[in-house]
Enzyme design. Structure first.
Site, mmCIF file in Angstrom:
data_model
loop_
_atom_site.group_PDB
_atom_site.id
_atom_site.type_symbol
_atom_site.label_atom_id
_atom_site.label_comp_id
_atom_site.label_asym_id
_atom_site.label_seq_id
_atom_site.Cartn_x
_atom_site.Cartn_y
_atom_site.Cartn_z
ATOM 1 N N ASP A 6 0.860 -1.185 0.000
ATOM 2 C CA ASP A 6 0.000 0.000 0.000
ATOM 3 C C ASP A 6 0.893 1.230 0.000
ATOM 4 O O ASP A 6 2.078 1.158 0.355
ATOM 5 C CB ASP A 6 -0.897 0.011 1.249
ATOM 6 C CG ASP A 6 -1.804 1.238 1.292
ATOM 7 O OD1 ASP A 6 -2.543 1.463 0.322
ATOM 8 O OD2 ASP A 6 -1.747 2.006 2.280
ATOM 9 N N SER A 7 0.303 2.371 -0.387
ATOM 10 C CA SER A 7 1.058 3.614 -0.336
ATOM 11 C C SER A 7 1.473 3.947 1.106
ATOM 12 O O SER A 7 2.416 4.700 1.305
ATOM 13 C CB SER A 7 0.197 4.747 -0.900
ATOM 14 O OG SER A 7 -1.030 4.805 -0.191
ATOM 15 N N TYR A 38 -0.527 8.652 -2.384
ATOM 16 C CA TYR A 38 -0.448 8.488 -3.833
ATOM 17 C C TYR A 38 -1.625 9.172 -4.534
ATOM 18 O O TYR A 38 -1.586 9.387 -5.748
ATOM 19 C CB TYR A 38 -0.510 6.996 -4.200
ATOM 20 C CG TYR A 38 0.784 6.210 -4.041
ATOM 21 C CD1 TYR A 38 1.896 6.719 -3.388
ATOM 22 C CD2 TYR A 38 0.869 4.926 -4.568
ATOM 23 C CE1 TYR A 38 3.057 5.960 -3.254
ATOM 24 C CE2 TYR A 38 2.027 4.167 -4.447
ATOM 25 C CZ TYR A 38 3.122 4.692 -3.787
ATOM 26 O OH TYR A 38 4.262 3.937 -3.663
ATOM 27 N N GLY A 39 -2.661 9.450 -3.756
ATOM 28 C CA GLY A 39 -3.963 9.842 -4.317
ATOM 29 C C GLY A 39 -3.990 11.023 -5.272
ATOM 30 O O GLY A 39 -4.921 11.157 -6.062
ATOM 31 N N CYS A 69 -4.277 -1.256 -2.189
ATOM 32 C CA CYS A 69 -4.380 0.197 -2.325
ATOM 33 C C CYS A 69 -5.204 0.456 -3.573
ATOM 34 O O CYS A 69 -4.851 -0.036 -4.659
ATOM 35 C CB CYS A 69 -2.982 0.784 -2.470
ATOM 36 S SG CYS A 69 -2.929 2.550 -2.824
ATOM 37 N N GLU A 154 -6.036 10.339 8.568
ATOM 38 C CA GLU A 154 -4.678 10.110 9.092
ATOM 39 C C GLU A 154 -4.383 11.031 10.269
ATOM 40 O O GLU A 154 -3.529 10.729 11.099
ATOM 41 C CB GLU A 154 -3.639 10.269 7.977
ATOM 42 C CG GLU A 154 -3.816 9.166 6.957
ATOM 43 C CD GLU A 154 -2.563 8.793 6.194
ATOM 44 O OE1 GLU A 154 -1.564 9.519 6.266
ATOM 45 O OE2 GLU A 154 -2.615 7.747 5.508
ATOM 46 N N CYS A 186 -11.428 3.359 -1.291
ATOM 47 C CA CYS A 186 -10.168 3.858 -0.726
ATOM 48 C C CYS A 186 -9.982 3.151 0.609
ATOM 49 O O CYS A 186 -10.951 2.969 1.359
ATOM 50 C CB CYS A 186 -10.242 5.365 -0.521
ATOM 51 S SG CYS A 186 -8.811 6.033 0.353
ATOM 52 N N HIS A 188 -8.971 4.026 3.363
ATOM 53 C CA HIS A 188 -9.233 4.759 4.604
ATOM 54 C C HIS A 188 -10.714 4.947 4.949
ATOM 55 O O HIS A 188 -11.048 5.260 6.082
ATOM 56 C CB HIS A 188 -8.619 6.156 4.514
ATOM 57 C CG HIS A 188 -7.124 6.181 4.556
ATOM 58 N ND1 HIS A 188 -6.345 5.446 3.686
ATOM 59 C CD2 HIS A 188 -6.271 6.864 5.357
ATOM 60 C CE1 HIS A 188 -5.068 5.692 3.953
ATOM 61 N NE2 HIS A 188 -5.003 6.542 4.959
HETATM 62 N N1 DGL Z 1 -4.266 3.766 -0.050
HETATM 63 C C1 DGL Z 1 -4.845 4.789 -0.869
HETATM 64 C C2 DGL Z 1 -6.094 4.251 -1.581
HETATM 65 O O1 DGL Z 1 -6.657 3.232 -1.217
HETATM 66 C C3 DGL Z 1 -5.202 6.015 -0.076
HETATM 67 C C4 DGL Z 1 -4.006 6.785 0.409
HETATM 68 C C5 DGL Z 1 -3.218 7.466 -0.693
HETATM 69 O O2 DGL Z 1 -3.767 8.361 -1.378
HETATM 70 O O3 DGL Z 1 -2.073 7.100 -0.868
HETATM 71 O O4 DGL Z 1 -6.533 4.837 -2.538
#
Ligand code: DGL
Length: 266
Positions: A6-7, A38-39, A69, A154, A186, A188
């Site tokens: 994951d990011s 990463y978004g 992710c 976060e 996503c 989160h």
């Molecule tokens: N893990 C990313 C997702 O599921 C969210 C966090 C990010 O933007 O890196 O899209």
């Protein structure tokens, strides 16, 4: 060994379900916290970063990698499966989170209109639209980018009134189109699941990735048991490109238990 990438921390919310459902395997989790989120990044960068992570995880002995992710799955998975794997790792597999969710939605009795909430990159990639078109072209997909939610979560702002206001602004245009299903696209957004469910009401099915991805992975491994060996003494390793102290603290929230991670460079 199964690699989970994951990011950053978010993939831990998916790993939580994977390790529960498939406890007999060894796992190596890698969060690219130094370069997260990463978004809002470009497709080229997300592909480059994801490829580096995959190379690293395979070099550590992983046989299969789950991109836990949505953003990496949206922006990098196809190219990795079509170009990188056949060239460099013909016997290995990389799986994402979007296809399992699309398949899960397709099997629901009521799925005429599906609302997808995700990061800017996930929405812009059109990955959910493409997957639904393949799985069931009769499903209409509507999307909403929710770029402020990851930083709010976060920073543990889930219960703040501002978060509810921002979230409502994201959800309103979706509700106006009367979706049957809402996909939390996503890692989160599970932390806002109750607010989202309350807003859309009990008629609307709100789908979170963790359980769905774990169930699909279990099914996949049953059909491809030769890919990864089960372990008699299953181990879990956690790596981050950022601060291991911060990662361990965040893991309490995202994974729900104490861990000890190590910092690596990609
Ligand atoms: N893990 C990313 C997702 O599921 C969210 C966090 C990010 O933007 O890196 O899209």
């Amino acid at each position: 060994m199964i690699g989970v990438f994951d990011s950053g921390y978010g993939g831990l919310t998916i790993f939580k379900y994977i390790e529960k459902k498939l406890s007999q395997y060894d796992y190596l989790y890698l969060g690219d916290n130094a370069r997260a989120p990463y978004g809002d990044r470009s497709q080229d960068l997300i592909y480059q970063y994801t490829k580096e992570a995959i190379d690293y995880l395979f070099a550590q002995g992983c046989d299969l990698i789950v991109l836990a992710c949505n953003t990496a799955s949206s922006m990098a998975l196809r190219k990795i499966q079509q170009e990188h794997l056949p060239k460099f790792y013909p016997g290995k597999r990389v799986l994402g989170v979007i296809r399992p969710l699309a398949e899960a939605v397709a099997s629901l009795p009521k799925n005429r209109i599906v609302a997808v909430m995700g990061t800017n990159s996930t929405v812009e990639s059109g990955a959910y639209i493409n997957e639904f078109a393949e799985v069931d072209p009769s499903i209409k997909v509507i999307q909403q980018a929710c770029p402020l939610l990851v930083p709010l979560i976060e920073n543990s702002q889930e219960d703040q009134p501002e978060t509810k206001i921002i979230l409502t602004q994201y959800m309103q245009p979706l509700r106006e189109q009367n979706p049957d299903v809402v996909v939390l696209g996503c890692t989160h957004y599970g932390f806002l699941e109750d607010l989202i469910k309350d807003y859309f009401g009990s008629e609307v099915n709100v789908l979170n990735s963790g359980q769905v991805v774990a169930a699909k992975l279990a099914d996949y491994l049953e059909r491809h048991s030769e890919l990864v060996k089960k372990s008699t003494n299953p181990q879990r390793f956690f790596l981050t490109t950022g601060s291991s102290e911060k990662f361990d603290k965040a893991a309490k929230k995202f994974l729900g238990r104490n861990i000890e991670s190590k910092t690596i460079n990609l």
